[in-house]
Motif scaffolding. Structure first.
Motif, short mmCIF file in Angstrom:
data_model
loop_
_atom_site.label_atom_id
_atom_site.label_comp_id
_atom_site.label_asym_id
_atom_site.label_seq_id
_atom_site.Cartn_x
_atom_site.Cartn_y
_atom_site.Cartn_z
N TYR A 1 -28.36 -70.02 -15.66
CA TYR A 1 -29.24 -70.98 -15.00
C TYR A 1 -30.72 -70.65 -15.19
CZ TYR A 1 -24.96 -72.61 -12.93
OH TYR A 1 -23.70 -73.12 -12.77
N LYS B 1 -29.76 -78.13 -9.62
CA LYS B 1 -28.81 -77.03 -9.43
C LYS B 1 -29.40 -75.73 -9.95
CE LYS B 1 -24.65 -76.66 -11.61
NZ LYS B 1 -23.32 -77.16 -11.94
N GLU C 1 -32.52 -74.98 -10.49
CA GLU C 1 -33.68 -74.59 -9.67
C GLU C 1 -33.20 -73.94 -8.39
OE1 GLU C 1 -36.89 -75.26 -11.00
OE2 GLU C 1 -37.33 -73.75 -9.48
N PHE C 2 -32.18 -74.54 -7.83
CA PHE C 2 -31.62 -74.05 -6.56
C PHE C 2 -31.06 -72.64 -6.73
CE2 PHE C 2 -29.56 -74.01 -2.59
CZ PHE C 2 -28.21 -73.73 -2.75
N LEU D 1 -33.72 -70.14 -7.18
CA LEU D 1 -34.42 -69.92 -5.91
C LEU D 1 -33.64 -68.99 -5.00
CD1 LEU D 1 -37.04 -70.89 -4.61
CD2 LEU D 1 -35.75 -72.76 -3.56
N GLU E 1 -33.80 -65.42 -5.93
CA GLU E 1 -35.07 -64.76 -5.65
C GLU E 1 -35.18 -64.29 -4.21
OE1 GLU E 1 -37.97 -67.72 -6.64
OE2 GLU E 1 -37.46 -67.66 -8.78
N GLN E 2 -34.29 -64.81 -3.32
CA GLN E 2 -34.44 -64.50 -1.88
C GLN E 2 -34.14 -63.02 -1.65
OE1 GLN E 2 -35.65 -67.00 0.17
NE2 GLN E 2 -35.69 -68.00 -1.85
N ASP F 1 -34.17 -61.52 1.38
CA ASP F 1 -33.55 -61.23 2.68
C ASP F 1 -32.06 -61.56 2.72
OD1 ASP F 1 -34.06 -64.30 4.52
OD2 ASP F 1 -34.10 -63.95 2.35
N LEU F 2 -31.52 -61.94 1.60
CA LEU F 2 -30.10 -62.29 1.57
C LEU F 2 -29.31 -61.25 0.79
CD1 LEU F 2 -30.44 -66.10 0.76
CD2 LEU F 2 -29.86 -65.11 2.97
N GLU G 1 -24.15 -63.25 0.63
CA GLU G 1 -24.76 -64.43 1.24
C GLU G 1 -25.28 -65.36 0.16
OE1 GLU G 1 -27.49 -62.37 3.80
OE2 GLU G 1 -26.40 -63.02 5.58
N LYS H 1 -22.49 -67.25 -1.27
CA LYS H 1 -22.01 -68.30 -0.35
C LYS H 1 -22.96 -69.48 -0.33
CE LYS H 1 -19.24 -65.66 2.84
NZ LYS H 1 -19.13 -65.02 4.14
N ILE H 2 -24.25 -69.19 -0.32
CA ILE H 2 -25.23 -70.27 -0.28
C ILE H 2 -25.14 -71.09 -1.56
CG2 ILE H 2 -27.71 -70.77 -0.36
CD1 ILE H 2 -28.08 -68.40 1.58
N THR I 1 -22.04 -73.16 -1.46
CA THR I 1 -22.19 -74.25 -0.49
C THR I 1 -23.07 -75.34 -1.07
OG1 THR I 1 -22.00 -72.63 1.29
CG2 THR I 1 -22.87 -74.80 1.87
N GLY I 2 -24.20 -74.91 -1.70
CA GLY I 2 -25.11 -75.89 -2.28
C GLY I 2 -24.45 -76.70 -3.37
N ASN J 1 -31.74 -74.51 -21.09
CA ASN J 1 -30.34 -74.27 -21.43
C ASN J 1 -29.75 -75.44 -22.18
OD1 ASN J 1 -30.03 -76.15 -19.44
ND2 ASN J 1 -28.76 -74.88 -18.09
N ASP K 1 -27.75 -84.66 -10.18
CA ASP K 1 -27.68 -84.09 -8.84
C ASP K 1 -28.51 -84.88 -7.84
OD1 ASP K 1 -27.77 -80.71 -10.16
OD2 ASP K 1 -26.10 -82.09 -9.78
N LEU L 1 -25.06 -81.17 4.73
CA LEU L 1 -25.37 -79.80 5.16
C LEU L 1 -25.92 -79.80 6.58
CD1 LEU L 1 -27.03 -78.53 1.87
CD2 LEU L 1 -24.99 -77.56 2.91
N ILE M 1 -25.54 -70.08 6.81
CA ILE M 1 -25.43 -70.40 5.40
C ILE M 1 -25.82 -71.85 5.15
CG2 ILE M 1 -23.82 -70.65 3.46
CD1 ILE M 1 -24.40 -67.74 4.01
N ARG N 1 -29.56 -72.36 5.65
CA ARG N 1 -30.30 -71.76 4.55
C ARG N 1 -30.11 -72.54 3.27
NH1 ARG N 1 -32.54 -66.57 4.17
NH2 ARG N 1 -34.32 -66.97 2.79
N THR N 2 -28.89 -72.98 3.06
CA THR N 2 -28.61 -73.78 1.87
C THR N 2 -29.45 -75.05 1.88
OG1 THR N 2 -26.35 -72.97 1.85
CG2 THR N 2 -26.80 -74.91 0.52
N LEU O 1 -33.10 -74.16 1.13
CA LEU O 1 -33.34 -73.78 -0.26
C LEU O 1 -33.14 -74.96 -1.20
CD1 LEU O 1 -31.67 -70.24 -0.21
CD2 LEU O 1 -34.10 -70.77 -0.42
N LEU O 2 -32.21 -75.82 -0.85
CA LEU O 2 -31.99 -77.01 -1.67
C LEU O 2 -33.23 -77.91 -1.63
CD1 LEU O 2 -29.62 -77.83 -3.41
CD2 LEU O 2 -28.76 -79.21 -1.52
N ALA P 1 -35.87 -76.28 -3.63
CA ALA P 1 -35.60 -76.41 -5.06
C ALA P 1 -36.03 -77.78 -5.56
CB ALA P 1 -34.11 -76.16 -5.33
N LEU Q 1 -38.81 -78.60 -8.29
CA LEU Q 1 -38.45 -79.38 -9.47
C LEU Q 1 -39.38 -80.57 -9.63
CD1 LEU Q 1 -36.14 -79.11 -11.54
CD2 LEU Q 1 -34.92 -80.85 -10.26
#
Lengths: 360, 870
Positions: free
Chosen positions: A319, A326, A328-329, A332, A335-336, A338-339, A343, A346-347, A350-351, B128, B162, B173, B739, B742-743, B746-747, B750, B754
């Motif tokens: 990626y 996706k 970018e997410f 991102l 880069e965190q 604190d995770l 985690e 999982k994030i 989930t995303g 990519n 997406d 979410l 989660i 946070r997701t 961050l989404l 992102a 973008l």
């Protein structure tokens, strides 16, 4: 003569968190039902003695009275069978049926070896606290012409110590004219030779309670003829507990994973208790829907749960140059600071699920 | 970077194909289905390799999709120049994982180069494979004919599909996060779990309270058990005491038994002494009894049968009453018999004799009916005659009515004349003829008319000739006459009869209103007369047959009463005679009694003498009377008879007592009299029992509470397990919520990034290319990459654009994307018939644009049709 060796009934045990309240009550009664079936078997097969090698109960005599009353009733209703009851680390202080005159319930004590004889068969037993005095091993003077059976509750040295049970040094019983050591404490059936004459055996429990008690459960029948003991394990549990690992490495779609799970549990009876452990490496694209698999399959079994123990391996490199939401997410998330890695996985999962519309 | 050439060994449908590329624009004109997309994918595969997947879906598995149709080596090579260095990429592909090959050759040295890895495309362009695929290859599939929404397509170019899911993803979410933990309120899973935990904890508290309560009650039970134990000990002491008492009583009994022996022996001696050593024989005793009995009888007689003074006085009184003239029983009986006969006589007489009223009535009736020739039948006959007369009256009335009717009939008949029918008919005929004649005369035929008139006259004349005759009334008159005769005869009969009856009645009755009533009264009187007369006759006959008269009876009875009863009143002679009898009896008994007294006195003295003589032989208590002394002797006899047995029995009892092993006689000496009695101890025991019972009940009550509590206490472990489970679930929920939140964050981030990196540059680039293309429409693009058309100040969505304009938008946006994505190294752009829908007049500008683009980018331009070729 025939004897049954059983142990670790834990008739009034508290069950694990995986059972609902109703199932907890039901399972307790099923344990007693298994005990009852064992006694029925004894009746039908002319068993003279049932040895209970400890942990018949888990709680005091004032608790779970109904369960205790049921067990007591079964014993009372079968006066032709002697029940030799040795207490273990869980029922050490339980006074069971002490106020009643029950001729066929024989007990063992702590301070000495108690003996019960049936023709030329001598059954010795002794209760211990959390340790066995060294002198104990030399206190027995057994008649070599008799069939000598020892009853004890504890763990042999190769098992790690737990629950305050005494450690039994089996080698110290070697070559002492003992034919069979009926043990309790370990909840799986295991039998091995101690010396030329003697075998030791954990009969295991009658019914598994948690996922640490998987596989067949039951009791051992000792058929003694001409001073020789032949043993046979008899399965009696109503439900067998299975812990089944399903490696889903390389599988992507929901259907592929579902099929992999289904293939593993096809032969399991619907009355059984199953834990599916999903393992292996998955990617961010893998459609792991634990709750969905559980919902789809649980109605076919008494209890089924799915645990996700997979390791998510995200190819972040893929990626690095993905110009997409996706991509970018994922960058991102990576880069965190604190995770934790878990985690982050999982994030990301989930995303991706959310973007793919699979999160509903 | 620029492509130099491509050699396809086998790739999809392409086999052994070589392509040379030059700088700037490379134009190819091939028909549809030639393999333009295959070539572009080959180029991409050479640059990026092909991704392995186990999917069998051709759309998801490019390797499978472009598997050489004819088999053979799957792959080829691509020559390119980058920073003035020429390279050759050689790749082969396999459906199996990790079997693809890659080789990079420096074309200058013809040796392998390590300037780039197998991910050469990413290293070259910084994007990519997927991004490359979305950007540099503008294919027909991307043209508006295959798209529905330009805005979405533009976004898709960047966000690979997406973005259309972004909003949904964020919503899901956030919704899921809110379900787990609400931003406001407590309608979420964590609150729900917390509530359940709190509820279970409360239940645990209740259970703990019950455990404490059970401990408390257990302590109380122990305490009560101590009390019960204490009471039981007391009871045991009481038992001991009772045992002692029992032993003591036993001792007393033993002593009593021994005392009995002594007593009986002593008694025996006493008795012997009583009889002075000579115990009387049975005969002697019988003699004593006999004398005693006689004496008792005599004394009793004396006591009971002696006349008292009042009796003596009474006796004297009776004697003087009778004064020697005592009637015999025969006389008395006679008198009674007489009295009975007299009573019977009177009774009969009363029933037969006329009463005074009857007598006076008879006298009156005699005056009327005696000697008259009248019988009851005669009277009855007269009554019947009256009834007949009444019926005759009715008959007469009937005849009169008939007569009246007939008379009226006659009058009417005479008054009414009969109808003359013949005359009427003639008149009618004549009228008709006249009318007819008139008509014929004036309208049809004069002759006929005249004839009609003539006939009419004739008919009229005939009518006058026919006369009305009078009614015949003779029958009526004869009937009337008959009726008259009948009435007359009847009237005579009635009159005669009435006279007869009146005459009869007048003999016996006067002043009457009705003959029937008068005759009835006469009948009644006559019957009474007959009855009374008969009764009187019967009485006379009876009286003459009697022996005595009433007066004779009375005289005889009175005589007796006067003589013996001293009264002349004979109305209650029976009672008087009874009294007389009583007096006689009394007199006799008193006389007997007085005579008996003197005999008894003598006998008494004699018997006393005899008895006294016998009794003096023994030591009876002389102060007692004889009977009592005799009784004494009897008692002693009885005693002596029993005493030996008693002595023997008592000795036996002593022996048995001594031989009984339960009797510890040796210990009797130590036994002392208990302080408390059995009753006292039993009373104490009852109190103890009550206390124990009361306490047992309390224990039972407590035990019930304990047992009830145990039902809940047994659940404690399960509830604690449940709490653990809920806590685990809650932790999981919290972790899941974290989660999700946070997701979502961050989404969003992102997307913002973008947008910042690509959307704005794309927007600028798009505007640039639209301007370059020209066109009449004022196309606008916003930061969300939504395309719209500004026409005359009004904005319209891109969906309203024509296909040609959509092609323009698509092309410009692609170019804008390429500008945005590839800032450093520009990849070759593959344009696969991008202007197929563009208006012909716009094509030149579009083609010019392509040429302008090719000044900066190497372009591979494919067209199907000459009109679109460069």
């Amino acid at each position: 003569m025939k004897i049954i060796h059983c142990a670790d009934i834990h008739a009034d045990s508290k069950m694990g968190t995986h059972y609902s309240k109703e199932q907890t009550e039901e399972r307790r009664n099923e344990i007693v039902d298994s005990f009852s079936r064992m006694v029925e078997y004894a009746k039908k097969n002319s068993i003279r003695v049932i040895i209970i090698a400890g942990d018949l109960f888990d709680s005091k005599e004032t608790q779970q009275k109904k369960i205790k009353q049921r067990i007591g009733y079964i014993i009372l209703q079968n006066p032709e069978i002697d029940f030799l009851y040795l207490r273990g680390n869980h029922d050490e202080d339980v006074c069971f049926l002490t106020d009643n005159d029950v001729p066929n319930l024989k007990r063992f004590t702590k301070n000495k070896w108690d003996k019960y004889s049936y023709e030329n068969i001598d059954i010795y037993g002794r209760e211990f606290g959390n340790s066995i005095p060294v002198s104990t091993y030399n206190e027995l003077a057994l008649d070599s012409t008799h069939v000598n059976i020892l009853v004890m509750h504890g763990q042999i040295a190769e098992y790690r110590a737990k629950d305050g049970a005494p450690v039994i040094s089996l080698p110290k019983f070697a070559n002492k004219n003992i034919d069979y050591i009926a043990l309790g404490h370990i909840h799986d059936f295991k039998k091995e030779k101690l010396d030329q004459r003697c075998s030791w055996c954990y009969s295991g429990c009658l019914e598994g309670r948690g996922f640490d008690e998987c596989g067949e459960k039951g009791f051992v029948v000792l058929d003694i003829t001409d001073n020789k003991i032949q043993t046979e394990f008899v399965s009696v549990a109503k439900r067998t507990i299975h812990e089944i690992n399903v490696n889903i490495s390389g599988l992507i779609t929901y259907d592929e994973i579902m099929k992999a799970i289904s293939d593993k549990i096809t032969d399991c009876p619907s009355s059984d208790i199953i834990e599916i452990v999903l393992c292996g490496e998955i990617s961010e694209e893998t459609e792991v829907e634990t709750e969905s698999y559980q919902s789809a399959l649980s109605s076919s079994y008494y209890l089924l749960r799915v645990k996700d123990k997979t390791e998510t391996k995200i190819d972040y490199a893929k990626y690095e140059n993905d110009v997409s939401l996706k991509g970018e997410f994922i960058r991102l998330v990576k880069e965190q600071q604190d995770l934790s890695e878990e985690e982050k996985s999982k994030i990301i999962m989930t995303g991706i699920k959310a973007l793919a519309g699979r999160l509903n | 970077m620029e492509l130099l050439s491509a050699h396809i060994i086998n790739f999809g449908k392409l086999h052994d194909k070589v392509f040379d590329f030059k700088k700037g624009i490379n134009s190819f004109q091939y028909e549809n289905g030639w393999g333009k997309t295959t070539l572009s994918v080959f180029i991409k595969s050479m640059l990026y390799g092909m991704e392995y997947t186990s999917s069998k879906d051709v759309d998801k598995n490019e390797k499978l999709k472009y598997l050489p149709w004819q088999g053979g080596i799957y792959g080829g090579s691509l020559n390119f120049v980058y920073k003035d260095k020429q390279y050759q990429i050689k790749r082969t592909f396999s459906l199996k994982k990790n079997e693809d090959t890659f080789e990079l050759i420096d074309l200058k040295t013809n040796k392998q180069s390590s300037d780039f890895s197998t991910d050469l495309g990413t290293e070259l362009f910084g994007i990519n494979r997927e991004t490359y695929g979305r950007s540099v290859h503008v294919s027909l599939a991307e043209s508006p004919a295959g798209s529905t929404d330009i805005s979405a397509k533009l976004n898709n170019l960047i966000e690979a599909g997406d973005i259309s899911n972004f909003d949904d993803a964020i919503n899901v979410l956030e919704n899921k996060a809110t379900e787990i933990k609400a931003k406001r309120g407590k309608n979420d899973r964590i609150s729900f779990l917390q509530n359940k935990i709190d509820s279970d904890r409360e239940y645990i508290d209740e259970i703990n309270a019950k455990i404490n309560q059970n401990s408390e009650y257990a302590e109380k039970i122990d305490s009560i058990n101590s009390i019960i134990k204490e009471q039981n000990e007391k009871d045991a002491l009481i038992t001991q005491e009772l045992s002692k008492i029992a032993k003591y009583e036993n001792k007393m009994r033993y002593e009593q038994l021994k005392a009995d022996v002594t007593k009986y022996e002593t008694a025996k001696k006493e008795i012997i002494d009583f009889f002075n050593g000579d115990i009387p024989s049975s005969e002697t005793v019988r003699n004593i009894d006999s004398i005693s009995s006689r004496l008792t009888t005599i004394e009793s007689n004396i006591a009971n049968q002696s006349a008292t003074q009042s009796e003596i006085d009474n006796y004297e009184s009776l004697r003087s009453y009778f004064a020697g003239d005592i009637p015999t029983s025969e006389q008395i009986n006679n008198c009674l018999k007489l009295d009975t006969e007299y009573k019977d006589f009177k009774q009969k007489e009363n029933s037969l004799k006329l009463t005074p009223d009857e007598e006076s009535e008879l006298n009156l009736l005699k005056d009327k009916y005696n000697g008259e020739e009248i019988t009851e039948n005669l009277i009855t006959e007269k009554i019947n005659e009256v009834e007949i007369i009444q019926s005759k009256h009715k008959e007469l009335n009937g005849l009169q009515n008939d007569f009246t009717t007939k008379n009226n009939e006659l009058t009417l008949a005479k008054a009414i004349k009969p109808k003359n029918t013949k005359r009427i008919i003639c008149f009618i005929i004549s009228l008709i003829l006249i009318i007819g004649g008139a008509v014929c005369l004036f309208l049809f035929n004069r002759t006929i008319g005249i004839i009609s008139f003539s006939l009419a006259v004739l008919s009229l004349a005939l009518g006058f000739i026919f006369k009305t005759s009078d009614n015949d009334t003779s029958a009526i008159q004869s009937e009337l006459q008959e009726l008259k005769d009948q009435m007359s005869s009847l009237q005579n009969y009635i009159d005669n009869k009435e006279n007869e009856i009146k005459l009869f009645i007048s003999k016996y009755y006067s002043n009457y209103d009705s003959e029937i009533i008068a005759l009835s009264n006469i009948k009644t009187e006559y019957n009474t007369f007959v009855r009374l007369n008969k009764k009187n006759d019967d009485y006379s006959t009876w009286i003459s047959q009697q022996d005595k008269s009433s007066a004779e009876y009375e005289s005889e009875i009175r005589m007796f009463a006067k003589r013996y009863c001293k009264t002349e009143d004979i109305s209650s002679i029976t009672n008087e005679i009874q009294t007389l009898n009583d007096k006689l009896q009394k007199l006799n008994s008193l006389e007997n009694k007085i005579n008996a007294d003197s005999d008894n006195g003598k006998a008494q003295a004699e018997e006393k003498e005899k008895l006294s003589k016998i009794l003096n032989q023994y030591k009876t208590n002389k102060t007692l009377n004889f009977n009592e002394q005799v009784l004494q002797i009897h008692d002693k006899i009885t005693e002596i008879n029993n005493i030996d047995k008693q002595i023997a029995d008592s000795k036996q009892a002593v022996k048995e007592f001594e031989e009984d092993s339960n009797n510890d006689i040796a210990s009797f000496a130590e036994l002392e009299k208990p302080e408390k009695t059995v009753d006292e101890l039993e009373k104490e025991r009852t109190c103890i029992s009550d206390i124990i019972t009361e306490n047992n009940k309390t224990i039972s009550d407590y035990q019930k509470i304990i047992d009830d509590n145990l039902t809940d206490i047994d659940k404690k472990e399960d509830v604690e397990t449940e709490i653990e489970r809920l806590k685990d679930e809650m932790e999981q929920a919290k972790a899941e919520n974290k989660i999700l939140v946070r997701t979502s964050e961050l989404l969003r981030l992102a997307k913002e990034k973008l947008d910042a990196n690509y959307s704005d540059p794309m927007k600028n680039g798009f505007n640039k290319y639209i301007e370059m293309l020209g066109g009449k429409l004022n196309l606008l693009i916003n930061t969300d990459l939504e395309v719209s058309v500004d026409e005359s100040g009004q904005t319209h969505e891109s969906i309203y654009l024509s296909d040609g304009y959509k092609d323009m938008v698509n092309f410009c946006s692609r170019m804008a994307l390429v500008d945005a994505l590839f800032k450093d190294v520009k990849p070759p752009i593959i344009l696969d018939d991008p202007f197929v829908n563009l208006d012909d007049d716009k094509v030149p500008k579009a083609l010019k644009l392509v040429k302008d683009i090719s000044n900066e980018n190497q372009v591979l331009y494919f067209a199907c049709h000459q009109s679109r070729a460069i």
